[in-house]
Write a protein that holds these residues in place. Structure first.
Motif, PDB file in Angstrom:
ATOM      1  N   TRP A  28       0.832  -1.200   0.000  1.00 51.74           N
ATOM      2  CA  TRP A  28       0.000   0.000   0.000  1.00 51.74           C
ATOM      3  C   TRP A  28       0.873   1.259   0.000  1.00 51.74           C
ATOM      4  CZ3 TRP A  28      -0.585   3.600   4.106  1.00 51.74           C
ATOM      5  CH2 TRP A  28      -1.659   4.488   3.984  1.00 51.74           C
ATOM      6  N   LYS A  31       2.692   1.824  -3.341  1.00 57.80           N
ATOM      7  CA  LYS A  31       1.792   2.332  -4.388  1.00 57.80           C
ATOM      8  C   LYS A  31       1.556   3.831  -4.209  1.00 57.80           C
ATOM      9  CE  LYS A  31      -2.535   1.212  -6.697  1.00 57.80           C
ATOM     10  NZ  LYS A  31      -3.631   0.234  -6.770  1.00 57.80           N
ATOM     11  N   ALA A  50      -8.405   4.233  -2.061  1.00 56.79           N
ATOM     12  CA  ALA A  50      -8.559   3.387  -3.250  1.00 56.79           C
ATOM     13  C   ALA A  50      -7.495   2.286  -3.248  1.00 56.79           C
ATOM     14  CB  ALA A  50      -8.457   4.231  -4.520  1.00 56.79           C
ATOM     15  N   ALA A  51      -6.266   2.642  -2.908  1.00 60.27           N
ATOM     16  CA  ALA A  51      -5.197   1.639  -2.837  1.00 60.27           C
ATOM     17  C   ALA A  51      -5.484   0.630  -1.725  1.00 60.27           C
ATOM     18  CB  ALA A  51      -3.850   2.325  -2.611  1.00 60.27           C
ATOM     19  N   ASP A  53      -8.445  -0.316  -0.725  1.00 60.91           N
ATOM     20  CA  ASP A  53      -9.518  -1.183  -1.207  1.00 60.91           C
ATOM     21  C   ASP A  53      -9.009  -2.246  -2.179  1.00 60.91           C
ATOM     22  OD1 ASP A  53     -11.307   0.247   0.376  1.00 60.91           O
ATOM     23  OD2 ASP A  53     -12.026   1.484  -1.298  1.00 60.91           O
ATOM     24  N   ASP A  54      -7.869  -1.991  -2.814  1.00 57.18           N
ATOM     25  CA  ASP A  54      -7.276  -2.946  -3.753  1.00 57.18           C
ATOM     26  C   ASP A  54      -6.365  -3.978  -3.088  1.00 57.18           C
ATOM     27  OD1 ASP A  54      -8.545  -1.765  -5.915  1.00 57.18           O
ATOM     28  OD2 ASP A  54      -6.802  -0.548  -6.490  1.00 57.18           O
ATOM     29  N   LEU A  55      -6.096  -3.826  -1.782  1.00 57.98           N
ATOM     30  CA  LEU A  55      -5.184  -4.756  -1.111  1.00 57.98           C
ATOM     31  C   LEU A  55      -5.761  -6.161  -1.072  1.00 57.98           C
ATOM     32  CD1 LEU A  55      -3.902  -2.647   1.924  1.00 57.98           C
ATOM     33  CD2 LEU A  55      -2.638  -3.282  -0.157  1.00 57.98           C
ATOM     34  N   ASP A  56      -4.882  -7.142  -1.258  1.00 58.41           N
ATOM     35  CA  ASP A  56      -5.327  -8.526  -1.148  1.00 58.41           C
ATOM     36  C   ASP A  56      -5.376  -8.938   0.321  1.00 58.41           C
ATOM     37  OD1 ASP A  56      -2.683  -9.267  -0.333  1.00 58.41           O
ATOM     38  OD2 ASP A  56      -2.144  -9.903  -2.350  1.00 58.41           O
ATOM     39  N   ARG A 149     -11.599  -5.586   8.002  1.00 57.99           N
ATOM     40  CA  ARG A 149     -11.079  -4.754   6.921  1.00 57.99           C
ATOM     41  C   ARG A 149     -11.693  -3.349   6.996  1.00 57.99           C
ATOM     42  NH1 ARG A 149      -9.212  -6.801   1.697  1.00 57.99           N
ATOM     43  NH2 ARG A 149      -8.791  -4.993   0.411  1.00 57.99           N
ATOM     44  N   ARG A 153      -9.731   0.158   7.660  1.00 57.55           N
ATOM     45  CA  ARG A 153      -9.862   1.289   6.731  1.00 57.55           C
ATOM     46  C   ARG A 153     -10.156   2.583   7.492  1.00 57.55           C
ATOM     47  NH1 ARG A 153     -13.180   4.001   2.910  1.00 57.55           N
ATOM     48  NH2 ARG A 153     -12.460   3.772   0.751  1.00 57.55           N
TER      49      ARG A 153
END
Length: 176
Positions: A28, A31, A50-51, A53-56, A149, A153
């Motif tokens: 994160w 990025k 946004a980054a 939310d893209d985390l695995d 999660r 956040r």
């Protein structure tokens, strides 16, 4: 505390350090560092969320694992440990019996889900945290992963505001 101009021009390792105090995911942070300059706190925060939310799941798990137990002492002396102490300060003023129940709920949660119980504790009483822990202990694993999660956040957003001196939480897209 950082200024956005300072962050936008900082050496990558220094910019990464401020970000990993907000979220321990190195992917994160990398990025976000690569996406500089942002120009406004709103732009940085929008990109950060946004980054996030893209985390695995592996990155989320690593970020959660970096958090201390609710009611437990944060390790270290850095910015993240100071923030954790402040975020949990109301919970630490509870009666000993409530703190003991919270410790029991934490232990039960860790046995059930094999990870630390995570909640955005800012402004919450120990009783409210305890009620949330008990409620979440009844969740299935997928539901609880999603709730953890979401709580992480919230913590990330709050810590970004702290890192950059926002006096009130900002929303994505808000210029600061």
């Amino acid at each position: 505390m950082w200024t956005l101009a300072g962050f936008d021009t900082a050496a990558p390792e220094n910019a990464t350090e401020v970000l990993t105090a907000c979220c321990a995911s190195r992917a994160w942070a990398a990025k976000l560092v690569a996406g500089r300059p942002y120009g406004t706190l709103g732009a940085l925060k929008a990109a950060a969320l946004a980054a996030f939310d893209d985390l695995d799941e592996a990155e989320i798990t690593a970020a959660i694992a970096a958090h201390p137990r609710i009611g437990g002492p944060p390790e270290g002396t850095g910015r993240e440990a100071d923030w954790s102490r402040g975020e949990q300060s109301r919970a630490m003023t509870a009666a000993e019996s409530v703190r003991a129940e919270l410790a029991e709920a934490n232990a039960a949660y860790e046995r059930r889900f094999d990870r630390v119980f995570l909640i955005c504790a800012t402004g919450l009483t120990a009783e409210a945290i305890l009620a949330a822990a008990r409620r979440r202990l009844t969740s299935d694993d997928a539901t609880e992963r999603a709730e953890s999660r979401a709580e992480l956040r919230k913590i990330v957003a709050l810590r970004l505001d702290k890192a950059f001196g926002a006096t009130a939480p900002t929303t994505p897209g808000e210029d600061r």
